[in-house]
Design an enzyme around this catalytic site. Structure first.
Site, PDB file in Angstrom:
ATOM      1  NE  ARG A 123     -49.541  83.123  45.299  1.00 27.57           N
ATOM      2  CZ  ARG A 123     -48.235  83.350  45.459  1.00 27.57           C
ATOM      3  NH1 ARG A 123     -47.748  84.544  45.263  1.00 27.57           N
ATOM      4  NH2 ARG A 123     -47.429  82.369  45.797  1.00 27.57           N
TER       5      ARG A 123
ATOM      6  NE  ARG B  99     -40.620  81.444  50.602  1.00 27.60           N
ATOM      7  CZ  ARG B  99     -41.343  81.618  49.508  1.00 27.60           C
ATOM      8  NH1 ARG B  99     -40.784  82.136  48.422  1.00 27.60           N
ATOM      9  NH2 ARG B  99     -42.616  81.291  49.496  1.00 27.60           N
TER      10      ARG B  99
ATOM     11  NE  ARG C 267     -38.333  78.226  47.203  1.00 27.45           N
ATOM     12  CZ  ARG C 267     -39.324  78.779  46.526  1.00 27.45           C
ATOM     13  NH1 ARG C 267     -39.214  78.943  45.225  1.00 27.45           N
ATOM     14  NH2 ARG C 267     -40.429  79.161  47.144  1.00 27.45           N
TER      15      ARG C 267
ATOM     16  CE  LYS D 232     -44.809  82.779  40.967  1.00 30.50           C
ATOM     17  NZ  LYS D 232     -44.772  81.381  41.467  1.00 30.50           N
TER      18      LYS D 232
ATOM     19  NE  ARG E 233     -45.550  78.118  49.174  1.00 29.71           N
ATOM     20  CZ  ARG E 233     -44.217  78.067  49.104  1.00 29.71           C
ATOM     21  NH1 ARG E 233     -43.535  77.289  49.932  1.00 29.71           N
ATOM     22  NH2 ARG E 233     -43.581  78.780  48.229  1.00 29.71           N
TER      23      ARG E 233
HETATM   24  P1  AMP Z   1     -44.361  83.522  47.226  1.00 21.43           P
HETATM   25  O1  AMP Z   1     -43.119  84.142  47.774  1.00 21.43           O
HETATM   26  O2  AMP Z   1     -44.836  84.187  45.964  1.00 21.43           O
HETATM   27  O3  AMP Z   1     -44.245  82.024  47.097  1.00 21.43           O
HETATM   28  O4  AMP Z   1     -45.512  83.796  48.294  1.00 21.43           O
HETATM   29  C1  AMP Z   1     -45.420  83.271  49.610  1.00 21.43           C
HETATM   30  C2  AMP Z   1     -46.760  83.370  50.300  1.00 21.43           C
HETATM   31  O5  AMP Z   1     -47.145  84.754  50.400  1.00 21.43           O
HETATM   32  C3  AMP Z   1     -47.910  82.711  49.591  1.00 21.43           C
HETATM   33  O6  AMP Z   1     -47.988  81.317  49.860  1.00 21.43           O
HETATM   34  C4  AMP Z   1     -49.097  83.480  50.168  1.00 21.43           C
HETATM   35  O7  AMP Z   1     -49.393  83.070  51.484  1.00 21.43           O
HETATM   36  C5  AMP Z   1     -48.549  84.892  50.251  1.00 21.43           C
HETATM   37  N1  AMP Z   1     -48.778  85.645  48.996  1.00 21.43           N
HETATM   38  C6  AMP Z   1     -47.860  86.115  48.135  1.00 21.43           C
HETATM   39  N2  AMP Z   1     -48.428  86.752  47.098  1.00 21.43           N
HETATM   40  C7  AMP Z   1     -49.764  86.657  47.307  1.00 21.43           C
HETATM   41  C8  AMP Z   1     -50.901  87.100  46.581  1.00 21.43           C
HETATM   42  N3  AMP Z   1     -50.778  87.757  45.421  1.00 21.43           N
HETATM   43  N4  AMP Z   1     -52.136  86.813  47.091  1.00 21.43           N
HETATM   44  C9  AMP Z   1     -52.275  86.163  48.256  1.00 21.43           C
HETATM   45  N5  AMP Z   1     -51.243  85.701  48.984  1.00 21.43           N
HETATM   46  C10 AMP Z   1     -49.986  85.951  48.525  1.00 21.43           C
END
Ligand code: AMP
Length: 216
Positions: A88, A161, A127, A13, A172
């Site tokens: 989400r 990360r 990554r 994404k 996740r």
């Molecule tokens: P991402 O970078 O999109 O993979 O997000 C990393 C982490 O941030 C996720 O595993 C969640 O813990 C938190 N996070 C990101 N976006 C959301 C969201 N819209 N709702 C809840 N948690 C989020």
């Protein structure tokens, strides 16, 4: 252009959101990036979110809804935005719908990136990014042309990360299947859901998206 990029962690994404943002002169809005920045800055919200993120769970709806609601009021979002990682949960999707209606904004599309779970674990654990410019790389799939040197900015510092490890990835993925995938019928009912094969090559995925959005 106002879009939601939808898909499991590791679907690509972030990569595609950057490309579409460039193409449509829009802004990429990644709640994950914003939460990581808040955690790095040591804000109260960031510190609360940090532990939740490192466990691979979802941060509370109120926090992310407030972040997005504030962010889309900024001038740089006037020309459009690509939501990456938001919404989400159903509560987030409903809050987004209300907030867009209040601001008289409409959503052009929700694009689902379909990727089999088996591929995601390898994609995520391999990554890493350039610390200087944020360009993304992968141990196997996308290495810098010169080992240890970023193609885009020449930087030599890279980072991974904290939540991109095999154990957290499982949480996740579970959060995605339990809480996020149920949004697909929500957007299907609204007639705005488009789907691409997220397992294709990166350029091919971008082309599929542009073709669907009418800028192929
Ligand atoms: P991402 O970078 O999109 O993979 O997000 C990393 C982490 O941030 C996720 O595993 C969640 O813990 C938190 N996070 C990101 N976006 C959301 C969201 N819209 N709702 C809840 N948690 C989020």
């Amino acid at each position: 252009m106002r879009l939601i990029l939808f898909g499991p962690p590791g679907a690509g994404k972030g990569t595609q959101a950057q490309r579409l943002a460039d193409c449509y002169n829009a802004i990429q809005l990644s709640t994950g990036d914003m939460l990581r920045a808040a955690a790095a800055a040591g804000t109260e919200v960031g510190l609360r979110a940090k532990a939740v993120m490192e466990a691979g769970n979802l941060v509370s709806d109120d926090i992310v809804v407030d972040i997005i609601s504030d962010r889309i009021d900024h001038d740089d979002c006037k020309n459009g935005f690509i939501l990456d990682g938001f919404p989400r949960t159903l509560a987030q999707a409903e809050a987004l719908e209300r907030m867009l209606a209040e601001k008289s904004l409409h959503l052009d599309a929700v694009i689902e990136m379909q990727v089999d779970d088996g591929l995601l674990i390898g994609r995520i654990t391999g990554r890493y990014t350039c610390t200087t410019c944020g360009a993304g790389y992968h141990d196997k799939n996308l290495q810098p042309k010169v080992a240890g040197v970023c193609d885009k900015c020449g930087g030599t510092d890279f980072c991974r990360r904290a939540d991109d490890n095999a154990e957290t990835v499982m949480s996740r993925l579970k959060a995605y299947h339990d809480q996020t995938a149920p949004l697909l019928p929500f957007y299907q009912k609204r007639g705005c859901l488009l789907t691409v094969d997220g397992m294709a090559e990166i350029d091919e995925v971008t082309q599929q998206m542009k073709a669907l959005l009418g800028a192929g």
